[in-house]
Design a protein around this motif. Structure first.
Motif, PDB file in Angstrom:
ATOM      1  N   GLY A 309       0.557   6.932  -2.067  1.00 41.51           N
ATOM      2  CA  GLY A 309       1.006   6.643  -3.297  1.00 41.51           C
ATOM      3  C   GLY A 309       2.250   5.789  -3.374  1.00 41.51           C
ATOM      4  N   GLU A 310       3.076   5.980  -2.106  1.00 42.51           N
ATOM      5  CA  GLU A 310       4.440   5.763  -2.196  1.00 42.51           C
ATOM      6  C   GLU A 310       4.765   4.348  -1.368  1.00 42.51           C
ATOM      7  OE1 GLU A 310       6.784   9.748  -3.048  1.00 42.51           O
ATOM      8  OE2 GLU A 310       6.591   9.117  -0.833  1.00 42.51           O
ATOM      9  N   VAL A 311       3.465   3.915  -0.653  1.00 40.66           N
ATOM     10  CA  VAL A 311       3.782   2.718   0.020  1.00 40.66           C
ATOM     11  C   VAL A 311       4.484   1.472  -0.353  1.00 40.66           C
ATOM     12  CG1 VAL A 311       2.655   0.901   1.692  1.00 40.66           C
ATOM     13  CG2 VAL A 311       1.864   3.289   1.827  1.00 40.66           C
ATOM     14  N   GLY A 312       4.004   1.086  -1.529  1.00 44.76           N
ATOM     15  CA  GLY A 312       4.584   0.193  -2.227  1.00 44.76           C
ATOM     16  C   GLY A 312       5.862   0.126  -2.482  1.00 44.76           C
ATOM     17  N   ASP A 313       6.329   1.373  -3.186  1.00 42.71           N
ATOM     18  CA  ASP A 313       7.500   1.518  -3.686  1.00 42.71           C
ATOM     19  C   ASP A 313       8.622   1.683  -2.718  1.00 42.71           C
ATOM     20  OD1 ASP A 313       7.047   1.442  -6.279  1.00 42.71           O
ATOM     21  OD2 ASP A 313       6.601   3.673  -6.473  1.00 42.71           O
ATOM     22  N   ARG A 314       8.112   2.135  -1.446  1.00 38.93           N
ATOM     23  CA  ARG A 314       9.078   2.359  -0.351  1.00 38.93           C
ATOM     24  C   ARG A 314       8.745   1.121   0.609  1.00 38.93           C
ATOM     25  NH1 ARG A 314       8.427   8.617   1.696  1.00 38.93           N
ATOM     26  NH2 ARG A 314      10.118   7.744   2.865  1.00 38.93           N
ATOM     27  N   ILE A 315       8.324   0.110   0.358  1.00 38.97           N
ATOM     28  CA  ILE A 315       7.718  -0.997   1.308  1.00 38.97           C
ATOM     29  C   ILE A 315       9.165  -1.633   2.089  1.00 38.97           C
ATOM     30  CG2 ILE A 315       8.229  -2.877  -0.459  1.00 38.97           C
ATOM     31  CD1 ILE A 315       5.264  -2.811   2.228  1.00 38.97           C
ATOM     32  N   ASN A 316      10.286  -1.649   1.402  1.00 35.53           N
ATOM     33  CA  ASN A 316      11.781  -2.137   2.141  1.00 35.53           C
ATOM     34  C   ASN A 316      12.103  -1.279   3.237  1.00 35.53           C
ATOM     35  OD1 ASN A 316      11.730  -4.370   0.410  1.00 35.53           O
ATOM     36  ND2 ASN A 316      12.624  -3.190  -1.456  1.00 35.53           N
ATOM     37  N   GLU A 317      11.376  -0.073   3.421  1.00 35.16           N
ATOM     38  CA  GLU A 317      11.884   0.867   4.540  1.00 35.16           C
ATOM     39  C   GLU A 317      11.062   0.466   6.018  1.00 35.16           C
ATOM     40  OE1 GLU A 317      11.029   4.898   3.984  1.00 35.16           O
ATOM     41  OE2 GLU A 317      11.773   4.709   1.763  1.00 35.16           O
ATOM     42  N   PHE A 318      10.487  -0.666   5.823  1.00 36.47           N
ATOM     43  CA  PHE A 318       9.462  -1.094   7.138  1.00 36.47           C
ATOM     44  C   PHE A 318       9.598  -2.573   7.280  1.00 36.47           C
ATOM     45  CE2 PHE A 318       7.471   2.480   4.652  1.00 36.47           C
ATOM     46  CZ  PHE A 318       7.619   3.524   5.779  1.00 36.47           C
ATOM     47  N   LYS A 319       9.511  -3.001   8.556  1.00 39.48           N
ATOM     48  CA  LYS A 319       9.778  -4.422   8.802  1.00 39.48           C
ATOM     49  C   LYS A 319       8.161  -4.886   9.609  1.00 39.48           C
ATOM     50  CE  LYS A 319      14.475  -4.280   9.528  1.00 39.48           C
ATOM     51  NZ  LYS A 319      15.671  -4.629  10.449  1.00 39.48           N
ATOM     52  N   ILE A 320       7.468  -4.046  10.028  1.00 40.31           N
ATOM     53  CA  ILE A 320       6.140  -3.983  10.520  1.00 40.31           C
ATOM     54  C   ILE A 320       5.048  -3.167   9.868  1.00 40.31           C
ATOM     55  CG2 ILE A 320       4.707  -4.294  12.409  1.00 40.31           C
ATOM     56  CD1 ILE A 320       6.915  -5.075  14.279  1.00 40.31           C
ATOM     57  N   ILE A 321       4.026  -3.584   9.387  1.00 37.41           N
ATOM     58  CA  ILE A 321       2.874  -2.927   8.947  1.00 37.41           C
ATOM     59  C   ILE A 321       1.549  -3.159   9.849  1.00 37.41           C
ATOM     60  CG2 ILE A 321       1.250  -1.941   7.188  1.00 37.41           C
ATOM     61  CD1 ILE A 321       3.516  -2.433   5.115  1.00 37.41           C
ATOM     62  N   PHE A 322       1.272  -2.195  10.451  1.00 36.45           N
ATOM     63  CA  PHE A 322      -0.141  -2.480  11.381  1.00 36.45           C
ATOM     64  C   PHE A 322      -1.199  -1.704  10.562  1.00 36.45           C
ATOM     65  CE2 PHE A 322      -3.167  -1.785  14.348  1.00 36.45           C
ATOM     66  CZ  PHE A 322      -3.086  -2.673  15.499  1.00 36.45           C
ATOM     67  N   VAL A 323      -2.420  -2.298  10.144  1.00 36.40           N
ATOM     68  CA  VAL A 323      -3.354  -1.762   9.461  1.00 36.40           C
ATOM     69  C   VAL A 323      -4.744  -1.949  10.137  1.00 36.40           C
ATOM     70  CG1 VAL A 323      -4.806  -2.284   7.377  1.00 36.40           C
ATOM     71  CG2 VAL A 323      -2.249  -2.568   7.286  1.00 36.40           C
ATOM     72  N   TRP A 324      -5.379  -0.847  10.337  1.00 37.02           N
ATOM     73  CA  TRP A 324      -6.478  -0.940  10.800  1.00 37.02           C
ATOM     74  C   TRP A 324      -7.609  -0.046  10.030  1.00 37.02           C
ATOM     75  CZ3 TRP A 324      -3.420   2.719  13.404  1.00 37.02           C
ATOM     76  CH2 TRP A 324      -3.987   3.770  13.696  1.00 37.02           C
ATOM     77  N   ASN A 325      -8.672  -0.136  10.038  1.00 38.89           N
ATOM     78  CA  ASN A 325      -9.939   0.839   9.419  1.00 38.89           C
ATOM     79  C   ASN A 325      -9.665   0.841   7.784  1.00 38.89           C
ATOM     80  OD1 ASN A 325     -12.223   2.016  10.267  1.00 38.89           O
ATOM     81  ND2 ASN A 325     -11.131   4.038  10.012  1.00 38.89           N
ATOM     82  N   SER A 326      -8.909  -0.145   7.393  1.00 39.22           N
ATOM     83  CA  SER A 326      -8.784   0.218   5.902  1.00 39.22           C
ATOM     84  C   SER A 326      -7.996  -1.295   5.144  1.00 39.22           C
ATOM     85  CB  SER A 326      -7.606   1.161   5.618  1.00 39.22           C
ATOM     86  OG  SER A 326      -6.219   0.636   6.205  1.00 39.22           O
ATOM     87  N   ASN A 550      -4.392  -1.525  -8.668  1.00 44.47           N
ATOM     88  CA  ASN A 550      -3.587  -0.649  -8.484  1.00 44.47           C
ATOM     89  C   ASN A 550      -1.951  -0.785  -8.698  1.00 44.47           C
ATOM     90  OD1 ASN A 550      -2.771  -2.145  -6.090  1.00 44.47           O
ATOM     91  ND2 ASN A 550      -4.398  -1.134  -4.902  1.00 44.47           N
ATOM     92  N   SER A 551      -1.612  -2.088  -9.037  1.00 41.30           N
ATOM     93  CA  SER A 551      -0.282  -2.389  -9.167  1.00 41.30           C
ATOM     94  C   SER A 551       0.433  -1.702 -10.437  1.00 41.30           C
ATOM     95  CB  SER A 551       0.072  -4.033  -9.104  1.00 41.30           C
ATOM     96  OG  SER A 551      -0.512  -4.313 -10.583  1.00 41.30           O
ATOM     97  N   ILE A 552      -0.566  -1.111 -11.394  1.00 47.29           N
ATOM     98  CA  ILE A 552      -0.028  -0.612 -12.572  1.00 47.29           C
ATOM     99  C   ILE A 552       0.027   0.859 -12.223  1.00 47.29           C
ATOM    100  CG2 ILE A 552      -0.728  -2.347 -14.156  1.00 47.29           C
ATOM    101  CD1 ILE A 552      -3.099  -0.845 -14.784  1.00 47.29           C
ATOM    102  N   ILE A 553      -0.222   1.593 -10.967  1.00 42.57           N
ATOM    103  CA  ILE A 553      -0.313   2.903 -10.628  1.00 42.57           C
ATOM    104  C   ILE A 553       1.045   3.500 -10.473  1.00 42.57           C
ATOM    105  CG2 ILE A 553      -1.393   4.585  -9.400  1.00 42.57           C
ATOM    106  CD1 ILE A 553      -3.894   2.946  -9.481  1.00 42.57           C
ATOM    107  N   ASP A 554       1.645   4.341 -10.819  1.00 41.76           N
ATOM    108  CA  ASP A 554       2.817   5.091 -10.472  1.00 41.76           C
ATOM    109  C   ASP A 554       2.998   5.684  -9.335  1.00 41.76           C
ATOM    110  OD1 ASP A 554       2.044   7.498 -11.260  1.00 41.76           O
ATOM    111  OD2 ASP A 554       3.357   7.425 -13.313  1.00 41.76           O
ATOM    112  N   GLY A 555       1.768   6.067  -8.723  1.00 40.38           N
ATOM    113  CA  GLY A 555       2.079   6.741  -7.348  1.00 40.38           C
ATOM    114  C   GLY A 555       2.411   8.166  -7.449  1.00 40.38           C
ATOM    115  N   LYS A 556       2.267   8.774  -8.758  1.00 39.42           N
ATOM    116  CA  LYS A 556       2.384  10.086  -8.961  1.00 39.42           C
ATOM    117  C   LYS A 556       1.312  10.822  -8.032  1.00 39.42           C
ATOM    118  CE  LYS A 556       2.435  13.803 -12.591  1.00 39.42           C
ATOM    119  NZ  LYS A 556       2.280  13.995 -14.004  1.00 39.42           N
ATOM    120  N   LYS A 557       1.863  11.946  -7.483  1.00 44.11           N
ATOM    121  CA  LYS A 557       1.102  12.613  -6.448  1.00 44.11           C
ATOM    122  C   LYS A 557       0.734  14.122  -6.920  1.00 44.11           C
ATOM    123  CE  LYS A 557       5.017  13.672  -3.507  1.00 44.11           C
ATOM    124  NZ  LYS A 557       5.683  13.179  -2.249  1.00 44.11           N
ATOM    125  N   GLY A 558      -0.498  14.390  -6.444  1.00 43.42           N
ATOM    126  CA  GLY A 558      -1.044  15.945  -6.569  1.00 43.42           C
ATOM    127  C   GLY A 558      -0.167  16.982  -6.155  1.00 43.42           C
TER     128      GLY A 558
END
Length: 582
Positions: A309-326, A550-558
Motif C-alpha cells: 500500500g506504500e509503493v506510490g507514496d515511497r516511489i522516490n526511493e526507487f530508480k528502477i521498478i521491475f514488474v512481472w506477474n502483476s 486506487n489513487s484516492i486510497i491512503d495505503g493504511k495497512k492492517g
C-alpha cells in the motif's frame, strides 16, 4: 495436463484439449474466463521487446536493463510481482535474482495476508476445510464472500445446502441464499463478537476468558455498529449452535476496516463450537511447499521490504521498478504516483508480461512473456489439494519464460552464482520435499493429491477490546469480482468496463474523493446497495480520465498481515447528473 494458474479459488484442471477434467471438485465445468482462455491467448499479446516504444530484441533489452542496474544501488531497484500466475516457476523462482542482488521487495500483502496472519494467531495455521469437507455440511455461512461468482466450484457443492450470507450489500450470493444480513462496512468484527456474546450468555460456549472479553461489548454498541437488531444477532447465534454451518470467509474482509480482527474472530466461532473443519479462508499455506526456498530468501534477503500500500507514496526511493506477474497500476494504491514518476523520468519501469496491460503500456522497457498455456510449470490451489504438472498446449510460444529471462539478465550482469542458476526443476524438487511428492512422480502422474502439513493450536487471543477497533461510520467504497474478469484480466475478450459506481442515491457522472484526491466516475442507482455504500467491480479500476481509482486510497495497512485498506471511506458529489433521494 494443464491447470488454470490464476488468482482464483477453483484452480480448474484441464486435459490436453483444454476440456475440464471430470474429477471432484472440478466436475467437468469451468468459468467464463476458462472458456475464453484459448481465444484470449492470441489477442493483445506482447510479441517482442520494446524500448521507449520501439521494437528491439530481447537481448538488446537485457543489455539496456543491465546497464541501468549497474549505475544504481541495489536497494533503488524494486521488484513488484504477485499472483497473476501462481505457478512455482512463474511467480516464485524468478525472485532469486532480485534477492541475490539485494534489491527491494514488496511484502506481498495486497490480498490475503491479513486473514492468513489473523487466523494463524488463533490456530497456528490458516488452513481450513477441504472440498471433501464441504460436502459433509448441511448449511453454510458466506461471510463477505461473493462465492456464487468468484468461487464457482465451491458454490456448486454448497448451492443446495441451507445458505446464509452476511455482506455489506445484496450481492448475487445473498440473492441466491435462503437468508441474508446486510451490515455496515467494517462492522463484521462487531457482529462476530455479538454472536459469541449470545452463545456465552446462553451457556452454549463455556469459556471464562471469552466471557470476560465479550462483556466489554454491549448490544447497543453492536447494534449501532452493524445496523442489525439484537434479535438478528441472536438468530445468527442460534443458527450457528443448532446447524453447525461451514463458514466461508472472504478475502475482501482483510481489505476492510477492522479486517484482521474480523477474520480472526469469525474463525473463532466454529472453533469454540467444536465444528470440525468449520471454516474456509485459504489453504495455500498448508501444503508444505517451501516458497522461501524457491524465492531464495533462505540465503539472500531483500535489503528493503515495503508494504504494497506504500509503493506510490515511497516511489522516490526507487530508480528502477521491475514488474512481472502483476499489474500494479491497476491493483496498488498510489498508481497515479507510479505514472507520474515514470512520465517524469524519475523511475525506469520494466515490465515482463504476456499482454499489454496498463502497466506494460506505461513501461520504458517491455519484455514479452508466456501464458500458462505455453510453458511448463507446477501449479497448486489455495482450495483443493491437487498439485499439477502444467504442460504447454499452445505451439509457437510468443515470448520468453520468467526463468529464462532472469538467467539471461544474470549472465549479462556477469553473475556466476550457482544459486541463481540452480536447475529450476531441482529447485522445485527441494521446495516440494515436505509434500512427499517428487518432480519425477508429478511429471509422470500429472495430477497428484497433497496431504495437508498443518500444526494446530488454539488461542482466543488476540481478541479486540472496543478501543482496539475503529467504529464504522461514514460512507464507504467497496469492491468485488465480476464474473467475466480476473481483476484486470480478460478485457481482451469482454471489453473495457466503464467505472460504474453502484449506489443508492446518484445517477450519472460524478466524483468520489478522499483526502488523497478525487476520481471521476459514473454513478448508477441500485436497490442492492444500502445508503452510504458505493460498489465498484474490480475490473473497472480506472476512472473516466484514465486515472487509477486506487489513487484516492491512503495505503493504511492492517494490524496483522499489513494488507492495505482498500474498502475505504469516501465522499461523493454529483457533477453532470440529477440526484434522486439526495
Amino acid at each position: 495436463m494443464i491447470a488454470c494458474a490464476r488468482d482464483c479459488y477453483d484452480t480448474c484442471i484441464f486435459d490436453s484439449n483444454y476440456k475440464p477434467l471430470d474429477i471432484f471438485p472440478i466436475n467437468d465445468f469451468t468459468c467464463s474466463r476458462g472458456i475464453a482462455d484459448l481465444k484470449r491467448n492470441s489477442i493483445n499479446r506482447i510479441k517482442s521487446a520494446y524500448y521507449e516504444g520501439k521494437e528491439i530484441t530481447v537481448e538488446e533489452g537485457i543489455r539496456i536493463l543491465a546497464k541501468r542496474i549497474r549505475e544504481i544501488n541495489p536497494e533503488e531497484i524494486l521488484h513488484i510481482d504477485y499472483d497473476g500466475n501462481q505457478g512455482l516457476l512463474t511467480w516464485y523462482y524468478p525472485a532469486r535474482l532480485w534477492n541475490y542482488l539485494g534489491s527491494s521487495s514488496t511484502d506481498y500483502s495486497i490480498c490475503s495476508a491479513e486473514g492468513h496472519e489473523a487466523i494463524k494467531a488463533h490456530y497456528g495455521s490458516s488452513f481450513g476445510a477441504l472440498p471433501e469437507d464441504f460436502v459433509k455440511f448441511s448449511s453454510v455461512v458466506f461471510w463477505g464472500s461473493e462465492a456464487s461468482i468468484s468461487f464457482i466450484h465451491g458454490w456448486k457443492i454448497l448451492k443446495d445446502k441451507y445458505k446464509v450470507t452476511i455482506d455489506v450489500r445484496k450481492s448475487e450470493t445473498a440473492k441466491r441464499s435462503d437468508k441474508y444480513y446486510i451490515i455496515k462496512p467494517g462492522s463484521d468484527v462487531y457482529l462476530a463478537i455479538g454472536i459469541l456474546k449470545k452463545l456465552v450468555e446462553k451457556g452454549r460456549i463455556r469459556n471464562a476468558e471469552l466471557q470476560d472479553k465479550v462483556a466489554s461489548f454491549n448490544y447497543s454498541l453492536i447494534e449501532e455498529a452493524t445496523s442489525l437488531k439484537e434479535k438478528d444477532i441472536e438468530d445468527l447465534a442460534d443458527f450457528y449452535f443448532n446447524e453447525k454451518p461451514l463458514t466461508i470467509i472472504g478475502f475482501a474482509l482483510g481489505r476492510s476496516l477492522n479486517g484482521g480482527y474480523a477474520i480472526g474472530v469469525i474463525s473463532l466461532i466454529p472453533g469454540l463450537l467444536g465444528i470440525e473443519n468449520g471454516f474456509f479462508y485459504s489453504n495455500s499455506q498448508g501444503w508444505g511447499i517451501d516458497f522461501d526456498y524457491l524465492r531464495g530468501t533462505h540465503l539472500y534477503k531483500p535489503r528493503k521490504i515495503i508494504n504494497m500500500g506504500e509503493v506510490g507514496d515511497r516511489i522516490n526511493e526507487f530508480k528502477i521498478i521491475f514488474v512481472w506477474n502483476s499489474n500494479p497500476l491497476h491493483s496498488l494504491p498510489g498508481g497515479d504516483k507510479i505514472i507520474e514518476a515514470v512520465n517524469d523520468g524519475r523511475v525506469f519501469l520494466v515490465v515482463h508480461d504476456p499482454f499489454w496491460s496498463e502497466t506494460a503500456k506505461l513501461a520504458n522497457l517491455v519484455f514479452p512473456g508466456l501464458t500458462f498455456l505455453e510453458k511448463e510449470d507446477v501449479v497448486y490451489s489455495y482450495w483443493h489439494n491437487y498439485l499439477v504438472y502444467n504442460e504447454p498446449i499452445v505451439n509457437n510460444p510468443l515470448g520468453i519464460t520468467e526463468v529464462n529471462l532472469m538467467h539471461k539478465i544474470a549472465r549479462e550482469l556477469e553473475i556466476s552464482e550457482d544459486f541463481i542458476f540452480e536447475d529450476p526443476w531441482k529447485a522445485v524438487e527441494v521446495s516440494l520435499r515436505n509434500t512427499g511428492i517428487s518432480v519425477e512422480e508429478l511429471k509422470r502422474r500429472k495430477v497428484v493429491k497433497v496431504s495437508p502439513k498443518v500444526t494446530r493450536k488454539f488461542s482466543i487471543e488476540p481478541f479486540p477490546k472496543p478501543d482496539d477497533l475503529e467504529f464504522p461510520q461514514g460512507e464507504f467504497l467497496v469492491y468485488s469480482s465480476h464474473p467475466n474478469y480476473t481483476n484486470s484480466q480478460f478485457k481482451e475478450i469482454y471489453g473495457e468496463r466503464k467505472p460504474i459506481v453502484f449506489n443508492s442515491k446518484f445517477e450519472g457522472e460524478g466524483i468520489l474523493y478522499t483526502e488523497k484526491g478525487q476520481v471521476r466516475v459514473i454513478f448508477k442507482k441500485s436497490e442492492d446497495l444500502p445508503s452510504g455504500v458505493y460498489f465498484l467491480f474490480k475490473s473497472s479500476l480506472f476512472d473516466l480520465d484514465g486515472k487509477p481509482i486506487n489513487s484516492i486510497i491512503d495505503g493504511k495497512k492492517g494490524k496483522f498481515g499489513g494488507t492495505p485498506l482498500l474498502n475505504i471511506k469516501v465522499q461523493a458529489k454529483p457533477v453532470k447528473l440529477f440526484t434522486l433521494n439526495f
